[in-house]
Design an enzyme around this catalytic site. Structure first.
Site, PDB file in Angstrom:
ATOM      1  N   ASP A 103      67.170  21.648  19.040  1.00 39.92           N
ATOM      2  CA  ASP A 103      66.151  20.598  18.896  1.00 39.92           C
ATOM      3  C   ASP A 103      64.754  21.004  19.374  1.00 39.92           C
ATOM      4  O   ASP A 103      63.937  20.167  19.716  1.00 39.92           O
ATOM      5  CB  ASP A 103      66.602  19.353  19.669  1.00 39.92           C
ATOM      6  CG  ASP A 103      66.868  19.656  21.146  1.00 39.92           C
ATOM      7  OD1 ASP A 103      66.441  20.719  21.639  1.00 39.92           O
ATOM      8  OD2 ASP A 103      67.507  18.811  21.819  1.00 39.92           O
ATOM      9  N   GLU A 125      74.453  21.930  15.602  1.00 42.02           N
ATOM     10  CA  GLU A 125      74.263  20.908  16.640  1.00 42.02           C
ATOM     11  C   GLU A 125      73.455  19.736  16.059  1.00 42.02           C
ATOM     12  O   GLU A 125      72.474  19.263  16.636  1.00 42.02           O
ATOM     13  CB  GLU A 125      73.579  21.476  17.877  1.00 42.02           C
ATOM     14  CG  GLU A 125      73.889  20.713  19.164  1.00 42.02           C
ATOM     15  CD  GLU A 125      73.216  21.324  20.394  1.00 42.02           C
ATOM     16  OE1 GLU A 125      71.999  21.148  20.567  1.00 42.02           O
ATOM     17  OE2 GLU A 125      73.915  21.980  21.174  1.00 42.02           O
ATOM     18  N   GLU A 137      61.883  16.425  21.678  1.00 41.38           N
ATOM     19  CA  GLU A 137      63.115  16.942  21.048  1.00 41.38           C
ATOM     20  C   GLU A 137      63.727  15.929  20.091  1.00 41.38           C
ATOM     21  O   GLU A 137      64.377  16.307  19.121  1.00 41.38           O
ATOM     22  CB  GLU A 137      64.154  17.307  22.122  1.00 41.38           C
ATOM     23  CG  GLU A 137      63.792  18.497  23.000  1.00 41.38           C
ATOM     24  CD  GLU A 137      62.916  18.140  24.193  1.00 41.38           C
ATOM     25  OE1 GLU A 137      62.561  16.934  24.340  1.00 41.38           O
ATOM     26  OE2 GLU A 137      62.576  19.042  24.982  1.00 41.38           O
ATOM     27  N   HIS A 212      63.634  20.689  33.990  1.00 45.38           N
ATOM     28  CA  HIS A 212      62.491  21.271  33.279  1.00 45.38           C
ATOM     29  C   HIS A 212      61.927  20.363  32.196  1.00 45.38           C
ATOM     30  O   HIS A 212      60.936  20.694  31.564  1.00 45.38           O
ATOM     31  CB  HIS A 212      62.899  22.600  32.627  1.00 45.38           C
ATOM     32  CG  HIS A 212      63.772  22.415  31.412  1.00 45.38           C
ATOM     33  ND1 HIS A 212      65.113  22.133  31.506  1.00 45.38           N
ATOM     34  CD2 HIS A 212      63.482  22.434  30.079  1.00 45.38           C
ATOM     35  CE1 HIS A 212      65.615  22.006  30.280  1.00 45.38           C
ATOM     36  NE2 HIS A 212      64.649  22.175  29.406  1.00 45.38           N
ATOM     37  N   ARG A 220      53.572  13.949  38.170  1.00 45.93           N
ATOM     38  CA  ARG A 220      53.778  14.226  39.599  1.00 45.93           C
ATOM     39  C   ARG A 220      54.800  13.276  40.226  1.00 45.93           C
ATOM     40  O   ARG A 220      55.723  13.692  40.923  1.00 45.93           O
ATOM     41  CB  ARG A 220      52.426  14.109  40.332  1.00 45.93           C
ATOM     42  CG  ARG A 220      52.459  14.653  41.737  1.00 45.93           C
ATOM     43  CD  ARG A 220      51.125  14.416  42.435  1.00 45.93           C
ATOM     44  NE  ARG A 220      50.972  15.300  43.576  1.00 45.93           N
ATOM     45  CZ  ARG A 220      51.564  15.144  44.751  1.00 45.93           C
ATOM     46  NH1 ARG A 220      52.370  14.115  44.944  1.00 45.93           N
ATOM     47  NH2 ARG A 220      51.380  15.998  45.726  1.00 45.93           N
ATOM     48  N   HIS A 246      62.707  26.748  36.074  1.00 46.11           N
ATOM     49  CA  HIS A 246      62.094  27.050  34.771  1.00 46.11           C
ATOM     50  C   HIS A 246      60.581  27.208  34.999  1.00 46.11           C
ATOM     51  O   HIS A 246      59.997  26.482  35.797  1.00 46.11           O
ATOM     52  CB  HIS A 246      62.395  25.850  33.861  1.00 46.11           C
ATOM     53  CG  HIS A 246      62.027  26.017  32.429  1.00 46.11           C
ATOM     54  ND1 HIS A 246      60.722  26.018  31.987  1.00 46.11           N
ATOM     55  CD2 HIS A 246      62.789  26.153  31.322  1.00 46.11           C
ATOM     56  CE1 HIS A 246      60.710  26.152  30.672  1.00 46.11           C
ATOM     57  NE2 HIS A 246      61.961  26.233  30.242  1.00 46.11           N
TER      58      HIS A 246
HETATM   59  C1  UD1 Z   1      61.404  24.194  25.373  1.00 50.85           C
HETATM   60  C2  UD1 Z   1      61.916  23.078  24.464  1.00 50.85           C
HETATM   61  C3  UD1 Z   1      62.976  22.264  25.210  1.00 50.85           C
HETATM   62  C4  UD1 Z   1      64.071  23.169  25.741  1.00 50.85           C
HETATM   63  C5  UD1 Z   1      63.482  24.286  26.558  1.00 50.85           C
HETATM   64  C6  UD1 Z   1      64.564  25.256  26.941  1.00 50.85           C
HETATM   65  C7  UD1 Z   1      60.344  22.102  22.839  1.00 50.85           C
HETATM   66  C8  UD1 Z   1      59.467  20.949  22.551  1.00 50.85           C
HETATM   67  N1  UD1 Z   1      60.837  22.155  24.088  1.00 50.85           N
HETATM   68  O1  UD1 Z   1      60.776  23.584  26.495  1.00 50.85           O
HETATM   69  O2  UD1 Z   1      63.557  21.343  24.311  1.00 50.85           O
HETATM   70  O3  UD1 Z   1      64.917  22.393  26.551  1.00 50.85           O
HETATM   71  O4  UD1 Z   1      62.504  24.997  25.791  1.00 50.85           O
HETATM   72  O5  UD1 Z   1      64.282  25.959  28.109  1.00 50.85           O
HETATM   73  O6  UD1 Z   1      60.588  22.915  21.983  1.00 50.85           O
HETATM   74  N2  UD1 Z   1      56.712  29.353  29.755  1.00 50.85           N
HETATM   75  C9  UD1 Z   1      56.748  30.583  30.359  1.00 50.85           C
HETATM   76  N3  UD1 Z   1      57.461  31.575  29.746  1.00 50.85           N
HETATM   77  C10 UD1 Z   1      58.113  31.402  28.592  1.00 50.85           C
HETATM   78  C11 UD1 Z   1      58.060  30.142  27.974  1.00 50.85           C
HETATM   79  C12 UD1 Z   1      57.353  29.121  28.571  1.00 50.85           C
HETATM   80  O7  UD1 Z   1      56.174  30.796  31.411  1.00 50.85           O
HETATM   81  O8  UD1 Z   1      58.747  32.342  28.117  1.00 50.85           O
HETATM   82  C13 UD1 Z   1      55.975  28.244  30.426  1.00 50.85           C
HETATM   83  C14 UD1 Z   1      54.540  28.096  29.926  1.00 50.85           C
HETATM   84  O9  UD1 Z   1      53.766  27.677  31.019  1.00 50.85           O
HETATM   85  C15 UD1 Z   1      54.656  26.966  28.919  1.00 50.85           C
HETATM   86  C16 UD1 Z   1      55.768  26.108  29.517  1.00 50.85           C
HETATM   87  O10 UD1 Z   1      56.645  27.024  30.146  1.00 50.85           O
HETATM   88  O11 UD1 Z   1      53.472  26.273  28.769  1.00 50.85           O
HETATM   89  C17 UD1 Z   1      56.517  25.291  28.488  1.00 50.85           C
HETATM   90  O12 UD1 Z   1      57.063  26.113  27.465  1.00 50.85           O
HETATM   91  P1  UD1 Z   1      57.481  25.474  26.029  1.00 50.85           P
HETATM   92  O13 UD1 Z   1      58.166  26.488  25.215  1.00 50.85           O
HETATM   93  O14 UD1 Z   1      56.324  24.769  25.427  1.00 50.85           O
HETATM   94  O15 UD1 Z   1      58.486  24.347  26.406  1.00 50.85           O
HETATM   95  P2  UD1 Z   1      59.741  24.372  27.379  1.00 50.85           P
HETATM   96  O16 UD1 Z   1      59.462  23.479  28.539  1.00 50.85           O
HETATM   97  O17 UD1 Z   1      60.180  25.762  27.641  1.00 50.85           O
HETATM   98  N1  UDP Z   2      70.597  28.922  31.907  1.00 51.96           N
HETATM   99  C1  UDP Z   2      70.587  30.235  32.387  1.00 51.96           C
HETATM  100  N2  UDP Z   2      69.891  30.503  33.543  1.00 51.96           N
HETATM  101  C2  UDP Z   2      69.241  29.538  34.232  1.00 51.96           C
HETATM  102  C3  UDP Z   2      69.273  28.202  33.747  1.00 51.96           C
HETATM  103  C4  UDP Z   2      69.958  27.930  32.573  1.00 51.96           C
HETATM  104  O1  UDP Z   2      71.185  31.130  31.798  1.00 51.96           O
HETATM  105  O2  UDP Z   2      68.653  29.854  35.267  1.00 51.96           O
HETATM  106  C5  UDP Z   2      71.304  28.639  30.641  1.00 51.96           C
HETATM  107  C6  UDP Z   2      72.427  27.635  30.745  1.00 51.96           C
HETATM  108  O3  UDP Z   2      73.655  28.276  30.987  1.00 51.96           O
HETATM  109  C7  UDP Z   2      72.409  26.966  29.378  1.00 51.96           C
HETATM  110  C8  UDP Z   2      70.969  27.097  28.916  1.00 51.96           C
HETATM  111  O4  UDP Z   2      70.363  28.046  29.773  1.00 51.96           O
HETATM  112  O5  UDP Z   2      73.226  27.680  28.456  1.00 51.96           O
HETATM  113  C9  UDP Z   2      70.271  25.774  29.019  1.00 51.96           C
HETATM  114  O6  UDP Z   2      68.926  25.972  28.727  1.00 51.96           O
HETATM  115  P1  UDP Z   2      67.792  24.940  29.123  1.00 51.96           P
HETATM  116  O7  UDP Z   2      68.259  24.075  30.233  1.00 51.96           O
HETATM  117  O8  UDP Z   2      66.561  25.743  29.308  1.00 51.96           O
HETATM  118  O9  UDP Z   2      67.574  24.125  27.772  1.00 51.96           O
HETATM  119  P2  UDP Z   2      68.242  22.810  27.149  1.00 51.96           P
HETATM  120  O10 UDP Z   2      69.704  23.041  27.026  1.00 51.96           O
HETATM  121  O11 UDP Z   2      67.887  21.664  28.037  1.00 51.96           O
HETATM  122  O12 UDP Z   2      67.550  22.678  25.841  1.00 51.96           O
END
Ligand code: UD1
Ligand code: UDP
Length: 375
Positions: A103, A125, A137, A212, A220, A246
């Site tokens: 998603d 999924e 999402e 995250h 905040r 994260h």
């Molecule tokens: C994204 C997904 C979320 C998923 C998550 C998995 C969307 C809208 N959100 O959220 O559904 O649960 O991934 O972990 O697609 N950043 C880094 N390094 C990276 C990637 C991101 O430092 O490799 C930081 C950056 O500051 C960035 C922030 O994380 O601005 C958010 O990253 P982004 O990919 O926009 O969304 P996630 O919170 O990772």
């Molecule tokens: N995960 C990991 N290391 C971490 C935290 C999560 O390998 O420190 C794995 C976890 O086992 C799961 C996936 O990341 O399979 C979940 O990802 P995340 O929570 O970022 O995304 P979401 O599932 O909420 O989209």
């Protein structure tokens, strides 16, 4: 679906974030087992080593054929750049089917690019609904489901949501590929991971936290209440909390100047085996992650979800998960209710053969010998 000249449909798998890498891994491996021509496109939504490359290495996945290196941007810009990049690649490679999983914005872009290029789209999924349109999402899930030709629903519940929305594609209940991944890696995690020693925590004597989600950490007050509830429960029950953080959450802590309570130890994000080991060994897991709600249910660890809704209600129905929201008193109450809960629930996400089932439906490649499929 039309097949390529040698009769075998060509598959493009599009992924971009940590959970997609983990949940697409069984599909990528199943394509390999069947000798399927598989184009792997990484959008570059996640790019930090510990959210990205570490999983390709540990899960022994091939390097993507392309990485669009889109990186972190606003939703529109990020999705738009992915859409353009994916469309160009689909035009150049003419796959017969595009598969996306989950998603995220990468999923939305992949599904739209496939649909606009008149290529069949399979959503792995499919049918998950939190019914909370504030979540980015949820929009991604709904749009992706409605432009997909194949909807691989993990459960009967998700199939019902799709039927209720009258999605035009074919719906098939397959189970969730996370079960395939866990069945392949959980024993390896128990055998190989030394994370309990490295963190100096004992089995059943600590809690694990992941948080995250934008709606929790980008405000905040919400983030503060979440941390307060979890730390208060930890103090009352005299256990420490380990929080692999994260980067999104870490940057919000820095931005807000928010101090993490002493009961909570933040650490860098973990690789898959170490994370699975911690999830299995924790007395209780607090999370707002989708994947973690599923994994704790499969691994037999009680879970408290720090949200007001979940698109994985099956975990709560079987008694593995409790929705607490963000009120500190409610978090403590949910923790008290779930701690020590006997993990005798049934796993609602299938039998670990979701990836094979998906390729069977698509008639992709030859079915492998049963002995080749990990159980
Ligand atoms: C994204 C997904 C979320 C998923 C998550 C998995 C969307 C809208 N959100 O959220 O559904 O649960 O991934 O972990 O697609 N950043 C880094 N390094 C990276 C990637 C991101 O430092 O490799 C930081 C950056 O500051 C960035 C922030 O994380 O601005 C958010 O990253 P982004 O990919 O926009 O969304 P996630 O919170 O990772
Ligand atoms: N995960 C990991 N290391 C971490 C935290 C999560 O390998 O420190 C794995 C976890 O086992 C799961 C996936 O990341 O399979 C979940 O990802 P995340 O929570 O970022 O995304 P979401 O599932 O909420 O989209």
């Amino acid at each position: 679906m039309t097949a390529t000249s040698d009769g075998t449909p060509k598959v493009a798998i599009i992924l971009g974030t940590r959970p997609e890498i983990i949940k697409c891994a069984p599909l990528i491996k199943a394509c390999d087992r069947r000798g399927v021509d598989c184009l792997l496109i990484h959008t570059g939504q996640h790019y930090s080593e510990d959210l990205d490359q570490v999983f390709f290495d540990q899960l022994e996945l091939p390097t993507p054929d392309y990485n669009l290196e889109v990186g972190s941007r606003s939703h529109g810009e990020q999705t738009g750049r992915m859409l353009e990049g994916i469309e160009n690649l689909l035009e150049a490679h003419t796959p017969d089917i595009v598969l996306v999983q989950g998603d995220t914005n990468s999923v939305l872009a992949g599904a739209l690019a496939g649909a606009k290029s008149n290529i069949d789209v399979g959503h792995v999924e499919a049918g998950l609904r939190s019914f909370d349109r504030e979540m980015p999402e949820e929009t991604n899930r709904v749009v992706t489901d409605h432009v997909s030709d194949y909807l691989f629903a993990p459960t009967e519940e998700t199939k019902r949501y799709l039927e209720r929305e009258s999605v035009p594609g074919e719906i098939v209940v397959t189970g969730n590929t996370i079960v395939d991944s866990l069945y392949e890696y959980r024993d390896l995690a128990a055998e190989k991971s030394d994370v309990l020693n490295e963190l100096n925590v004992a089995e059943d004597d600590f809690y694990l936290l992941t948080a995250h989600r934008a709606e929790n950490v980008d405000t905040r007050d919400s983030f503060d209440r979440l941390l307060e509830g979890v730390s208060r429960f930890a103090a009352q029950t005299d256990r420490e909390v380990v929080y692999p953080i994260h980067p999104r959450a870490q940057s919000r802590l820095d931005e807000f100047g928010l101090a993490v309570p002493e009961e909570i130890r933040t650490i860098e994000p973990l690789d898959f085996l170490d994370f699975l080991r911690l999830e299995s060994a924790a007395a209780l897991v607090f999370t707002d992650s989708g994947g973690v709600q599923e994994e704790t249910c499969i691994l037999g660890t009680p879970c408290v979800t720090l949200r007001y809704s979940t698109e994985r209600p099956e975990t709560a129905y079987v008694g593995a998960n409790c929705l607490a929201g963000l009120d500190p008193d409610d978090i403590v109450e949910a923790g008290t209710m779930m701690l020590g809960k006997c993990a005798d629930w049934d796993v609602p996400f299938g039998d670990g053969r979701a990836a094979e089932r998906i390729l069977d439906v698509l008639a992709v490649g030859a079915e492998p010998d049963a002995a080749e499929v990990p159980t």
